[in-house]
Design an enzyme around this catalytic site. Structure first.
Site, PDB file in Angstrom:
ATOM      1  N   GLU A  82     -61.689 -19.831  89.312  1.00 62.91           N
ATOM      2  CA  GLU A  82     -61.463 -19.614  90.578  1.00 62.91           C
ATOM      3  C   GLU A  82     -59.464 -19.984  90.269  1.00 62.91           C
ATOM      4  OE1 GLU A  82     -63.413 -20.458  94.534  1.00 62.91           O
ATOM      5  OE2 GLU A  82     -62.403 -22.292  94.261  1.00 62.91           O
ATOM      6  N   PHE A 105     -56.765 -15.992  94.062  1.00 59.41           N
ATOM      7  CA  PHE A 105     -56.571 -14.605  94.652  1.00 59.41           C
ATOM      8  C   PHE A 105     -57.916 -13.996  93.950  1.00 59.41           C
ATOM      9  CE2 PHE A 105     -52.309 -15.119  93.382  1.00 59.41           C
ATOM     10  CZ  PHE A 105     -51.323 -15.206  95.107  1.00 59.41           C
ATOM     11  N   SER A 157     -62.555 -14.704  92.705  1.00 61.99           N
ATOM     12  CA  SER A 157     -63.188 -15.329  91.639  1.00 61.99           C
ATOM     13  C   SER A 157     -63.690 -14.672  90.764  1.00 61.99           C
ATOM     14  CB  SER A 157     -64.296 -15.697  93.160  1.00 61.99           C
ATOM     15  OG  SER A 157     -63.693 -16.715  94.041  1.00 61.99           O
ATOM     16  N   LYS A 216     -64.257 -10.062  88.232  1.00 57.45           N
ATOM     17  CA  LYS A 216     -63.349 -10.741  89.249  1.00 57.45           C
ATOM     18  C   LYS A 216     -63.193 -10.279  90.313  1.00 57.45           C
ATOM     19  CE  LYS A 216     -58.519 -11.860  88.982  1.00 57.45           C
ATOM     20  NZ  LYS A 216     -57.159 -11.356  88.038  1.00 57.45           N
ATOM     21  N   ASP A 246     -47.325 -14.548  84.881  1.00 61.53           N
ATOM     22  CA  ASP A 246     -47.947 -15.533  85.566  1.00 61.53           C
ATOM     23  C   ASP A 246     -48.143 -15.958  83.915  1.00 61.53           C
ATOM     24  OD1 ASP A 246     -48.810 -17.546  86.682  1.00 61.53           O
ATOM     25  OD2 ASP A 246     -50.451 -16.875  87.351  1.00 61.53           O
TER      26      ASP A 246
HETATM   27  P1  ADP Z   1     -56.926 -15.508  88.949  1.00 65.28           P
HETATM   28  O1  ADP Z   1     -55.815 -14.669  89.209  1.00 65.28           O
HETATM   29  O2  ADP Z   1     -57.767 -16.418  90.157  1.00 65.28           O
HETATM   30  O3  ADP Z   1     -56.449 -16.450  88.218  1.00 65.28           O
HETATM   31  P2  ADP Z   1     -57.782 -14.752  86.268  1.00 65.28           P
HETATM   32  O4  ADP Z   1     -57.698 -13.460  85.694  1.00 65.28           O
HETATM   33  O5  ADP Z   1     -56.644 -15.187  85.668  1.00 65.28           O
HETATM   34  O6  ADP Z   1     -57.694 -15.269  87.971  1.00 65.28           O
HETATM   35  O7  ADP Z   1     -59.712 -15.193  85.641  1.00 65.28           O
HETATM   36  C1  ADP Z   1     -59.447 -17.039  86.205  1.00 65.28           C
HETATM   37  C2  ADP Z   1     -60.219 -17.786  85.190  1.00 65.28           C
HETATM   38  O8  ADP Z   1     -61.667 -16.656  85.385  1.00 65.28           O
HETATM   39  C3  ADP Z   1     -59.762 -17.382  83.974  1.00 65.28           C
HETATM   40  O9  ADP Z   1     -58.916 -18.925  83.870  1.00 65.28           O
HETATM   41  C4  ADP Z   1     -60.751 -17.091  83.098  1.00 65.28           C
HETATM   42  O10 ADP Z   1     -60.479 -18.796  82.627  1.00 65.28           O
HETATM   43  C5  ADP Z   1     -61.732 -17.022  83.895  1.00 65.28           C
HETATM   44  N1  ADP Z   1     -61.809 -14.786  83.263  1.00 65.28           N
HETATM   45  C6  ADP Z   1     -61.118 -14.545  83.681  1.00 65.28           C
HETATM   46  N2  ADP Z   1     -61.614 -13.029  83.255  1.00 65.28           N
HETATM   47  C7  ADP Z   1     -62.290 -13.440  81.919  1.00 65.28           C
HETATM   48  C8  ADP Z   1     -62.764 -12.973  80.912  1.00 65.28           C
HETATM   49  N3  ADP Z   1     -63.143 -11.121  80.714  1.00 65.28           N
HETATM   50  N4  ADP Z   1     -63.992 -13.017  80.280  1.00 65.28           N
HETATM   51  C9  ADP Z   1     -64.117 -14.450  79.809  1.00 65.28           C
HETATM   52  N5  ADP Z   1     -63.188 -15.953  81.092  1.00 65.28           N
HETATM   53  C10 ADP Z   1     -62.527 -14.384  81.535  1.00 65.28           C
HETATM   54 MG    MG Z   2     -55.389 -16.886  86.608  1.00 63.87          MG
END
Ligand code: ADP
Ligand code: MG
Length: 452
Positions: free
Chosen positions: A31, A34, A36, A55, A142
């Protein structure tokens, strides 16, 4: 599954019936501000064991932001350690991006047990991802451990989260497919003029610097309007309005700094510099006409404070892909020192104060000058030797996490630092170059002796 997550999943099913038709959401895995992120599998194909990461982007996100994220995943992802996309579902303002699920370890859980070879491999793979997106002049903005997924067992890596990405200014290469990769322009709404608020903050080193008992960072004040300054104050001025009540000594220091800045900047063609030269109210309890007529300088500053480069922190408007290299350098510093987060700051001024504590006031001042900013910093601080710093931080067992035996398979700090090799610190210094113009690129970093 906790009841609250169950509700979230049910809501998502309701908003996006198509999603429910095809996916069985299993658990929540992340989470952010922006979104979950959930783990899911295909509902109608029980034999397919491929997992997916869904996402769900918060409905209030700016459409161009979502477009950017999708474009990066779709056009740049799926190779070179950059996450790809399988599918995107939308119903009204609800959007779910479906990605392959990438099993990963938490950075902070492995940090202290990573071997020097694993650290090298981590950095190499991070730089491969950055080289790839930077080739398309895309700035991730980021870069931090939670956005660079890593699987320790398989030694696989994946850069995720392009929600803040944008195109860097391009030196046009004719007919180059890469320059034709366009991203929507997300206009940040300009900040309101005449902000009366005062940002004056004590620089507190919560991070590793504190545990080292390093000289307490200087306190910082962003020189906006009408607030008192005090001893040991660092003013970050953006060459715009400044009206402060100051002691005679401070005025004298400021005048000296101004005349110094004038002489060193007079040759510069930077617009922002010339503004600084023509302004006649700096350090006085007034705002001159030139300053009141100035447009507020707007610069992107998205990202996470502890990973923001000095030029982002100082609101330099002409940022390039080098901001990602700085962030990668901060990750490298965590890997070498065994401390995460390394810079722990909730705001830009604290973040800048921590950089000053590490790099020394003079080098940061000089770097500020290069980007047309005048940084006044009191007291002066010396720069630290990064290799010694990492050694000391690995050596001092102040942190709870440093239980005996957990530290790199019982290697002592000196053995660890020795095994890391001097070239690692040479690269680290080049990635944490305060001057964005001379900071090493991902491409050159991959050619560095450290990876040979
Ligand atoms: P945000 O914009 O909310 O930070 P992220 O894209 O960074 O969203 O995703 C948040 C978290 O979800 C990541 O830090 C990771 O732990 C998990 N995550 C995101 N994409 C994947 C994926 N393709 N496979 C596994 N975990 C993921
Ligand atoms: Mg992130």
């Amino acid at each position: 599954i906790p009841a609250s997550v169950r509700t979230e999943i049910d809501n998502m099913y309701e908003f996006l019936p198509e999603l429910k038709k095809h996916f069985q959401v299993m658990k929540k895995i992340g989470e952010g501000t922006f979104s979950s992120v959930f783990q899911a599998k295909l509902r109608n194909h029980p034999k397919v064991d491929q997992l997916f990461a869904l996402k769900h982007i918060i409905p209030t996100s700016h459409p161009s932001r979502i477009e950017t994220e999708l474009k990066c995943l779709q056009q740049l992802g799926g190779k070179n350690n950059v996450m790809g996309v399988e599918l995107c579902l939308r119903s009204k303002d609800h959007i779910v991006i479906v990605m392959p699920y990438f099993p990963h370890d938490r950075f902070q859980d492995c940090l202290l047990s990573l071997t020097p070879d694993e650290i090298k491999n981590y950095m190499k793979n991070l730089l491969i991802a950055l080289r790839h997106i930077h080739e398309y002049d895309v700035i991730h903005r980021d870069v931090k451990p939670s956005n660079f997924l890593f699987n320790r067992k398989t030694q696989q890596f994946s850069l995720v989260d392009f929600g803040l990405a944008h195109k860097a200014p391009v030196a046009l290469k004719k007919n180059d497919a890469r320059t034709q990769f366009e991203l929507p322009i997300y206009h940040q709404s300009p900040k309101k003029k005449n902000i009366k608020t005062t940002s004056k903050l004590e620089a507190s080193s919560h991070g590793p610097l504190r545990s080292l008992n390093a000289s307490k960072g200087p306190s910082l004040a962003l020189d906006k309007r009408g607030h008192k300054s005090h001893k040991n104050t660092t003013s970050v001025t953006t060459g715009s309005t400044s009206r402060s009540v100051r002691s005679p000594r401070q005025l004298l220091l400021m005048k000296q700094a101004m005349s110094k800045a004038r002489s060193s900047l007079s040759s510069s063609s930077q617009k922002s510099s010339s503004r600084l030269i023509t302004c006649s109210c700096f350090g006085k309890a007034m705002v001159c006409r030139i300053c009141t007529e100035k447009v507020n300088q707007i610069a992107p500053r998205a990202g996470t404070p502890g990973f923001r480069s000095p030029e982002v922190l100082m609101k330099y408007p002409h940022q390039t892909t080098s901001v990602d290299i700085w962030s990668a350098g901060v990750i490298f510093l965590s890997l070498l020192s065994g401390r995460y987060p390394f810079f722990k700051a909730n705001d830009d001024l604290t973040a800048l104060a921590q950089i000053i504590t590490l790099m020394g006031s003079e080098p940061v001042k000089n770097a500020a000058k290069i980007i047309g900013k005048d940084l006044i910093c009191l007291p002066q601080t010396k720069s630290m030797n990064l290799q010694n710093l990492c050694f000391n931080l690995r050596n001092v067992e102040t942190n709870e996490k440093f239980k005996p035996g957990t530290q790199t398979k019982n290697k002592t700090a000196s053995q660890f630092i020795e095994a890391v090799t001097h070239s690692a610190f040479d690269l680290l210094v080049k990635m944490l170059d305060l001057n964005p113009n001379t900071r090493i690129t991902a491409e050159d970093a991959l050619e560095h002796e450290y990876f040979k």
